[in-house]
Design a protein around this motif. Structure first.
Motif, PDB file in Angstrom:
ATOM      1  N   PHE A 135      -1.254  -9.101  -3.757  1.00 40.10           N
ATOM      2  CA  PHE A 135      -1.316  -7.979  -2.827  1.00 40.10           C
ATOM      3  C   PHE A 135      -1.376  -6.628  -3.536  1.00 40.10           C
ATOM      4  N   PHE A 136      -1.094  -6.600  -4.826  1.00 37.91           N
ATOM      5  CA  PHE A 136      -1.387  -5.405  -5.606  1.00 37.91           C
ATOM      6  C   PHE A 136      -2.902  -5.205  -5.659  1.00 37.91           C
ATOM      7  N   GLY A 137      -3.631  -6.308  -5.858  1.00 40.18           N
ATOM      8  CA  GLY A 137      -5.094  -6.239  -5.819  1.00 40.18           C
ATOM      9  C   GLY A 137      -5.594  -5.787  -4.470  1.00 40.18           C
ATOM     10  N   TRP A 138      -4.958  -6.289  -3.408  1.00 38.35           N
ATOM     11  CA  TRP A 138      -5.305  -5.865  -2.044  1.00 38.35           C
ATOM     12  C   TRP A 138      -5.060  -4.370  -1.865  1.00 38.35           C
ATOM     13  N   GLY A 139      -3.887  -3.908  -2.283  1.00 38.90           N
ATOM     14  CA  GLY A 139      -3.545  -2.504  -2.111  1.00 38.90           C
ATOM     15  C   GLY A 139      -4.446  -1.592  -2.921  1.00 38.90           C
TER      16      GLY A 139
END
Length: 431
Positions: free
Chosen positions: A268-272
């Motif tokens: 979700f770091f990649g998502w953010g």
């Protein structure tokens, strides 16, 4: 606070919005009080994805069902949305500084209480209190930054968007790192960081000028929904947010149980990061070339397609992770374009339009997480909730296309009102 009265034609865009005046004002040379509020913004926006990596851990340690655990999002988003209906009423009477401090204080208290909780019901309740604090803080922060920043409103808005992007991207990573120690870690982390922000704002932010306050009626946000353009965008955003939070809140349960909090945090770091980059850079490029309603009609079906792929390949971990990150690209574009659309849709006061729009759209975010868990419980399939999210996003597309005539101002086909950039750019960023 600076007003920008240029029309899209004047700014050389096809329905796009300008985020500042000519030139390249520096965002680095700012007063200390601006950095204090910006730091607090980063922490506040971290709260959007902070819980994601620890959802399975909370469910396991507190012996909660997936539906119960997803209510952590529902209580937070529902109270945030409802509170948006009264934030302009409160801040217009007690001032921005007091509103910021009350919001920060509530976040500190309820984040700490959530960390100390021994049952999922208690955590759900304390997340609701956290949502109240978040609404009070976020609804006031941007106007405060713009009012205190040097270099004009353009530099201030860039700084705010940078804080937004950083918070959204870093939140899941911090949640994963601290959640690897214990699920309580992210909550304690937020409480400590917000306490530091509270002290910084108390010391560095000056008192408000009472003479500049313009009290807002309590009923104003609800009455604002009589505006056809604003109502159209709010309804579309409600259905869009169901897809948004299906991807955000259901994916941690759809991914394999072998995924650790840190694995989820990195995902979700990649998502953010995708949300942040597309919001700040890709969305302006798109709206400089096509009308806003066209941009929405492009991005919404692409998000729906991403959700469909996630549903079809829900059992394939690599595909699901890619869908999360790719979905972030479309989410960033949609957040920015919807924000700018609300900005142009009405001549109502921006704070009132913000409250109305946010209250309605947060309902979609509140519905999606427990709905996804309930659908999985009834069908036994981890993929079907993604299909439901995709259908909801397609409904949002139909609303935009069917009501395009009500959005003439959004596309620059009618004379737009004078706008307050601080209120405008922040309309859709507090989700």
């Amino acid at each position: 606070m600076t007003n920008d009265t240029r029309t899209p034609a004047a700014s050389g865009q096809h329905g796009g919005a300008s985020h500042g005046s000519a030139g390249k004002p520096s965002i680095l040379k700012q007063p200390k009080q601006v950095w204090a509020v910006a730091f607090a913004c980063v922490i506040a926006f971290m709260g959007i994805g902070l819980v994601d990596p620890i959802l399975p851990a909370i469910a396991k340690d507190l012996r909660a069902t997936e539906t119960q655990t997803e209510l952590l999002f529902t209580s937070y988003l529902l109270i945030t949305g409802l509170a948006m209906l009264i934030t302009s009423f409160i801040s217009s009477r007690i001032g921005a500084r007091a509103t910021l401090l009350i919001g920060l204080g509530l976040i500190v208290v309820f984040a700490a209480l959530a960390a100390l909780s021994g049952s999922v019901d208690a955590v759900i309740g304390f997340r609701a209190g956290w949502g109240l604090g978040n609404a009070l803080f976020i609804s006031t922060a941007l106007a405060t930054i713009v009012g205190a920043a040097s270099g004009g409103s353009s530099a201030a808005i860039i700084l705010y968007e940078a804080a937004l992007g950083l918070g959204i991207a870093v939140g899941p990573l911090v949640g994963g790192l601290l959640g690897s120690i214990a699920w309580q870690g992210p909550f304690f982390g937020v409480a400590v960081l917000m306490a530091i922000a509270f002290i910084a704002i108390t010391v560095l932010l000056g008192k408000d000028d009472k003479a500049t306050r313009q009290p807002t009626k309590l009923s104003a946000p609800l009455r604002a929904l009589r505006d056809p353009g604003l109502l159209t965008l709010a309804i579309a955003a409600l259905f869009y947010n169901i897809g948004f939070f299906t991807l955000l809140a259901w994916t941690p349960f759809a991914l394999p149980k072998t995924f650790t909090p840190l694995d989820l945090g990195v995902t979700f770091f990649g998502w953010g990061l995708a949300v942040a980059v597309s919001s700040v850079w890709l969305a302006p490029l798109l709206t400089a070339r096509v009308r806003r309603t066209t941009a929405l009609a492009i991005a919404l079906p692409l998000l729906a397609l991403t959700l469909i792929v996630a549903g079809v390949f829900a059992a394939v971990t690599a595909v699901l992770v890619v869908c999360v990150i790719v979905g972030g690209i479309f989410l960033g574009v949609l957040n920015t374009v919807l924000t700018e659309s609300v900005m142009e849709a009405t001549d109502l006061p921006r704070s009132v339009a913000s409250s109305s729009y946010s209250a309605v759209r947060f309902v979609g975010g509140a519905i999606a997480p427990p709905l996804a868990a309930l659908i999985k419980a009834l069908t036994g399939s981890v993929g079907i909730p993604f299909f439901v999210g995709a259908v909801s996003v397609l409904v949002a597309t139909v609303v935009i296309l069917a009501r395009r005539s009500a959005l003439a101002r959004v596309d620059g086909e009618a004379e737009p009102p004078a706008i307050t950039e601080a209120d405008a750019i922040g309309l859709g960023d507090a989700a």
